[in-house]
Write a protein that holds these residues in place. Sequence first.
Motif, PDB file in Angstrom:
ATOM      1  N   GLU A   5      34.645 -78.224 -29.627  1.00  0.00           N
ATOM      2  CA  GLU A   5      35.367 -78.030 -30.884  1.00  0.00           C
ATOM      3  C   GLU A   5      35.416 -76.560 -31.245  1.00  0.00           C
ATOM      4  OE1 GLU A   5      33.337 -80.532 -33.611  1.00  0.00           O
ATOM      5  OE2 GLU A   5      34.056 -82.345 -32.621  1.00  0.00           O
ATOM      6  N   SER A   6      34.282 -75.876 -31.035  1.00  0.00           N
ATOM      7  CA  SER A   6      34.273 -74.493 -31.474  1.00  0.00           C
ATOM      8  C   SER A   6      35.162 -73.630 -30.589  1.00  0.00           C
ATOM      9  CB  SER A   6      32.858 -73.955 -31.528  1.00  0.00           C
ATOM     10  OG  SER A   6      32.225 -74.183 -30.304  1.00  0.00           O
ATOM     11  N   LEU A   7      35.236 -73.965 -29.309  1.00  0.00           N
ATOM     12  CA  LEU A   7      36.092 -73.155 -28.431  1.00  0.00           C
ATOM     13  C   LEU A   7      37.562 -73.288 -28.799  1.00  0.00           C
ATOM     14  CD1 LEU A   7      34.631 -73.568 -24.849  1.00  0.00           C
ATOM     15  CD2 LEU A   7      34.999 -71.447 -26.105  1.00  0.00           C
ATOM     16  N   ILE A   8      38.007 -74.536 -28.957  1.00  0.00           N
ATOM     17  CA  ILE A   8      39.418 -74.712 -29.291  1.00  0.00           C
ATOM     18  C   ILE A   8      39.686 -74.203 -30.707  1.00  0.00           C
ATOM     19  CG2 ILE A   8      41.242 -76.426 -29.647  1.00  0.00           C
ATOM     20  CD1 ILE A   8      40.106 -77.946 -27.257  1.00  0.00           C
ATOM     21  N   GLY A   9      38.701 -74.455 -31.601  1.00  0.00           N
ATOM     22  CA  GLY A   9      38.834 -73.948 -32.971  1.00  0.00           C
ATOM     23  C   GLY A   9      38.970 -72.432 -32.971  1.00  0.00           C
ATOM     24  N   LEU A  10      38.211 -71.799 -32.096  1.00  0.00           N
ATOM     25  CA  LEU A  10      38.269 -70.343 -31.981  1.00  0.00           C
ATOM     26  C   LEU A  10      39.682 -69.879 -31.645  1.00  0.00           C
ATOM     27  CD1 LEU A  10      36.925 -67.536 -31.406  1.00  0.00           C
ATOM     28  CD2 LEU A  10      36.649 -68.327 -29.064  1.00  0.00           C
ATOM     29  N   VAL A  11      40.231 -70.515 -30.606  1.00  0.00           N
ATOM     30  CA  VAL A  11      41.578 -70.114 -30.200  1.00  0.00           C
ATOM     31  C   VAL A  11      42.585 -70.428 -31.307  1.00  0.00           C
ATOM     32  CG1 VAL A  11      43.446 -70.589 -28.573  1.00  0.00           C
ATOM     33  CG2 VAL A  11      41.126 -70.244 -27.751  1.00  0.00           C
ATOM     34  N   ASN A  12      42.400 -71.571 -31.971  1.00  0.00           N
ATOM     35  CA  ASN A  12      43.294 -71.905 -33.076  1.00  0.00           C
ATOM     36  C   ASN A  12      43.278 -70.835 -34.155  1.00  0.00           C
ATOM     37  OD1 ASN A  12      44.093 -74.243 -31.921  1.00  0.00           O
ATOM     38  ND2 ASN A  12      42.858 -75.601 -33.202  1.00  0.00           N
ATOM     39  N   ARG A  13      42.087 -70.400 -34.504  1.00  0.00           N
ATOM     40  CA  ARG A  13      41.994 -69.403 -35.572  1.00  0.00           C
ATOM     41  C   ARG A  13      42.649 -68.090 -35.140  1.00  0.00           C
ATOM     42  NH1 ARG A  13      37.025 -71.945 -36.109  1.00  0.00           N
ATOM     43  NH2 ARG A  13      35.953 -70.397 -34.848  1.00  0.00           N
ATOM     44  N   ILE A  14      42.408 -67.716 -33.898  1.00  0.00           N
ATOM     45  CA  ILE A  14      43.008 -66.464 -33.432  1.00  0.00           C
ATOM     46  C   ILE A  14      44.534 -66.604 -33.395  1.00  0.00           C
ATOM     47  CG2 ILE A  14      43.086 -64.756 -31.570  1.00  0.00           C
ATOM     48  CD1 ILE A  14      40.270 -65.539 -30.816  1.00  0.00           C
ATOM     49  N   GLU A  36      49.509 -63.692 -26.234  1.00  0.00           N
ATOM     50  CA  GLU A  36      49.811 -63.989 -24.835  1.00  0.00           C
ATOM     51  C   GLU A  36      48.557 -64.181 -23.998  1.00  0.00           C
ATOM     52  OE1 GLU A  36      52.706 -61.378 -23.164  1.00  0.00           O
ATOM     53  OE2 GLU A  36      54.216 -62.021 -24.618  1.00  0.00           O
ATOM     54  N   ALA A  37      47.457 -63.661 -24.491  1.00  0.00           N
ATOM     55  CA  ALA A  37      46.219 -63.801 -23.730  1.00  0.00           C
ATOM     56  C   ALA A  37      45.557 -65.155 -23.990  1.00  0.00           C
ATOM     57  CB  ALA A  37      45.265 -62.675 -24.109  1.00  0.00           C
ATOM     58  N   LEU A  38      46.017 -65.830 -25.043  1.00  0.00           N
ATOM     59  CA  LEU A  38      45.358 -67.083 -25.418  1.00  0.00           C
ATOM     60  C   LEU A  38      45.908 -68.251 -24.610  1.00  0.00           C
ATOM     61  CD1 LEU A  38      45.442 -66.711 -29.292  1.00  0.00           C
ATOM     62  CD2 LEU A  38      43.509 -66.305 -27.773  1.00  0.00           C
ATOM     63  N   PRO A  39      45.042 -69.116 -24.143  1.00  0.00           N
ATOM     64  CA  PRO A  39      45.528 -70.303 -23.431  1.00  0.00           C
ATOM     65  C   PRO A  39      46.219 -71.249 -24.407  1.00  0.00           C
ATOM     66  CG  PRO A  39      43.193 -69.899 -23.010  1.00  0.00           C
ATOM     67  CD  PRO A  39      43.581 -69.038 -24.162  1.00  0.00           C
ATOM     68  N   SER A  40      47.227 -71.957 -23.922  1.00  0.00           N
ATOM     69  CA  SER A  40      47.922 -72.906 -24.774  1.00  0.00           C
ATOM     70  C   SER A  40      48.493 -74.016 -23.895  1.00  0.00           C
ATOM     71  CB  SER A  40      49.049 -72.203 -25.517  1.00  0.00           C
ATOM     72  OG  SER A  40      49.933 -71.636 -24.571  1.00  0.00           O
ATOM     73  N   VAL A  41      48.929 -75.103 -24.552  1.00  0.00           N
ATOM     74  CA  VAL A  41      49.563 -76.187 -23.818  1.00  0.00           C
ATOM     75  C   VAL A  41      51.008 -76.267 -24.293  1.00  0.00           C
ATOM     76  CG1 VAL A  41      49.570 -78.655 -23.319  1.00  0.00           C
ATOM     77  CG2 VAL A  41      47.390 -77.483 -23.758  1.00  0.00           C
ATOM     78  N   ALA A  42      51.949 -76.083 -23.396  1.00  0.00           N
ATOM     79  CA  ALA A  42      53.353 -76.157 -23.784  1.00  0.00           C
ATOM     80  C   ALA A  42      53.954 -77.465 -23.267  1.00  0.00           C
ATOM     81  CB  ALA A  42      54.123 -74.973 -23.214  1.00  0.00           C
ATOM     82  N   VAL A  43      54.686 -78.122 -24.154  1.00  0.00           N
ATOM     83  CA  VAL A  43      55.284 -79.405 -23.784  1.00  0.00           C
ATOM     84  C   VAL A  43      56.726 -79.162 -23.359  1.00  0.00           C
ATOM     85  CG1 VAL A  43      55.722 -81.754 -24.550  1.00  0.00           C
ATOM     86  CG2 VAL A  43      53.860 -80.441 -25.580  1.00  0.00           C
ATOM     87  N   LEU A 144      49.080 -77.710 -29.076  1.00  0.00           N
ATOM     88  CA  LEU A 144      50.244 -78.007 -28.247  1.00  0.00           C
ATOM     89  C   LEU A 144      51.422 -77.214 -28.786  1.00  0.00           C
ATOM     90  CD1 LEU A 144      49.690 -81.811 -28.506  1.00  0.00           C
ATOM     91  CD2 LEU A 144      49.670 -80.608 -26.320  1.00  0.00           C
ATOM     92  N   ILE A 145      52.285 -76.786 -27.895  1.00  0.00           N
ATOM     93  CA  ILE A 145      53.491 -76.099 -28.359  1.00  0.00           C
ATOM     94  C   ILE A 145      54.697 -76.931 -27.948  1.00  0.00           C
ATOM     95  CG2 ILE A 145      54.837 -73.978 -28.271  1.00  0.00           C
ATOM     96  CD1 ILE A 145      52.221 -72.580 -27.452  1.00  0.00           C
ATOM     97  N   ASP A 146      55.410 -77.426 -28.960  1.00  0.00           N
ATOM     98  CA  ASP A 146      56.603 -78.217 -28.683  1.00  0.00           C
ATOM     99  C   ASP A 146      57.777 -77.258 -28.547  1.00  0.00           C
ATOM    100  OD1 ASP A 146      58.275 -80.351 -28.334  1.00  0.00           O
ATOM    101  OD2 ASP A 146      58.494 -80.780 -30.476  1.00  0.00           O
ATOM    102  N   LEU A 147      58.512 -77.399 -27.458  1.00  0.00           N
ATOM    103  CA  LEU A 147      59.626 -76.480 -27.201  1.00  0.00           C
ATOM    104  C   LEU A 147      60.931 -77.268 -27.178  1.00  0.00           C
ATOM    105  CD1 LEU A 147      57.849 -74.491 -24.381  1.00  0.00           C
ATOM    106  CD2 LEU A 147      58.481 -73.611 -26.631  1.00  0.00           C
TER     107      LEU A 147
END
Length: 614
Positions: A5-14, A36-43, A144-147
């Motif tokens: 939770e804290s890892l994903i929360g971290l990226v979310n906050r950033i 651009e350095a942050l990992p993400s999931v694109a749909v 998640l990133i909806d495109l």
Amino acid sequence: MTTMESLIGLVNRIQRACTVLGDYGGGENTFSSLWEALPSVAVVGGQSSGKSSVLESIVGRDFLPRGSGIVTRRPLVLQLHKTEQSSQEYAEFLHLPRRRFTDFAMVRKEIEDETERITGKTKQISPVPIQLSIYSPNVVNLTLIDLPGLTKVAVEGQPESIVQDIETMVRSYVEKPNCVILAISPANQDIATSDAIKLAREVDPTGERTFGVLTKLDLMDKGTNSLDVLEGRSYKLQHPWVGVVNRSQADINRSVDMIVARRKESEYFATSPDYGHLASKMGSVYLAKLLSQHLESVIRARIPSITSLINKSIDELESEMNLLGRPIALDAGAQLYTILELCRAFDRIFKEHLDGGRPGGDRIYGVFDHQLPAALRKLPFDRHLSLQNVRRVVSEADGYQPHLIAPEQGYRRLIEGSLNYFRGPAEASVDAVHFVLKELVRKSIGETQELKRFPTLQAEIAAAANEALERFRDESKKTVIRLVDMESSYLTVDFFRRLPQEADKGGNPASTTADRYAEGHFRRIGSNVSSYVGMVSETLRNTIPKAVVYCQVREAKQSLLNYFYTQLAKKEGKQLSQMLDEDPALMERRLQCAKRLELYKAARDEIDSVSWAR
Ligand SMILES: Nc1nc2c(ncn2[C@@H]2O[C@H](COP(=O)(O)OP(=O)(O)OP(=O)(O)O)[C@@H](O)[C@H]2O)c(=O)[nH]1
């Protein structure tokens, strides 16, 4: 809080902080992109492949705009936050802070409205993301990133270019090595023709970061199944394929609850003769968990490079902030002090130019060494001391009574006439040095980093310095003209006494009167004057530089801004702050830098505070 939770929360906050600062990758921005350095999931997926349905069942809510044509026209960054069981579900948009949406129909409406706010009703697309957070006990932590859906044809009212524009936008996301690709393909269509798989294959040929999702398994023709795809035989990926069954259009029309739909989906797999053996690895709930775990491991792997990017950016920003300088103090005393400091900084650089620490001072020597001697050489003494002219001037000076021994008056007139020519080169030297000094002032102002932020003060210093240079120039001109005048006011007697006497030279003491007026006589007068003028020229070649340095260069070094300082002392607070009126672009840049620095520092603290399970 668990590590995950804290890892994903971290990226979310950033990520949220990045969006606030307008950092969502892409051109224009002059700062390096943390986003651009942050990992993400694109749909990604073709139109009607079931993208929205998959997202909604991962969330367990319907909230995405529906309709015909291209509905998703801006990226939607969807951050899912898992909350305590039985706590109230709500959504929040980054652009509407502090407004909690509990009605998900309103979320849908807000996505539509916010899309139009940027794209207008023109049905254009825009790369500026909408950022939505959903807090719910029914989600796993995931971003998640909806495109926009990949499409082959533009529809009503949409420009032809939209097909290409969408592909370009989607590609800009999925080609980033940090992007996990959620590739949605419908089961009732040949996988070889899937838009999502086609794109994924291009940007991720080894299939390391692609998750294949097969929708509409329930819509396949009777007697056929998708086992070849789901078991990785049709198209191999590093991660297992996941099949899902979303709500059908009829379910949607009947507003079948998402949680009910999830249950129906798991029943479908559990009881399916084809997929029963895969049941535990199918469905949207499993998909969400799988993605969450994967995202976590990707983030964990990326943390060191994110940290070093952050540290590098902090260093860069801090040195830029140093260059930009601190914001200006408000009280008059401090402002006067600042102005004086800035003047001194300029003055220091100006002096370095003169003294040789910086280039340019040598051009003054160039004036003395080349320009002045060349100008002196070019003076028209040949013409002035030509036989004809000498004869004319001497005769005129004699009047009715020609001179008996030596033409005293004639000599004086010839010499005076010649000396007058020296005014030109003398004044030209003054002007040439003036222009060098002016240029050095201009250069020095440009080179005074501290002054960059104050265009008004820059102009004031330039004006004051140039005014001072004008005054020095006037003084210098007076002085060099005086040098020339001094030469005419008293001639060097010795020079003439040392000249060989006419009689001695002729060799024939019995020379006739006619001889006296012959050419040779005037030629000798001309050549005597010429050598006298040559001697004066030599003197002036040495003394003009001394006068110029004394009046202009030395003064510029010692007292360029003295007058300005006395003026400053008389100014009031308001006038002083007007002088320190900063360039608005610069103020903006400082503000941006400061915000960004805050972002990076916060991000660094966030990373530091997360305890790693190693
Ligand atoms: N029966 C069934 N219908 C599905 C399934 N997935 C999606 N659908 C239906 O397919 C249609 C399109 O689904 P969407 O989720 O809107 O697809 P999309 O890719 O988001 O479409 P666009 O955003 O318009 O590009 C809807 O009517 C869904 O109800 C599924 O697994 N089974």
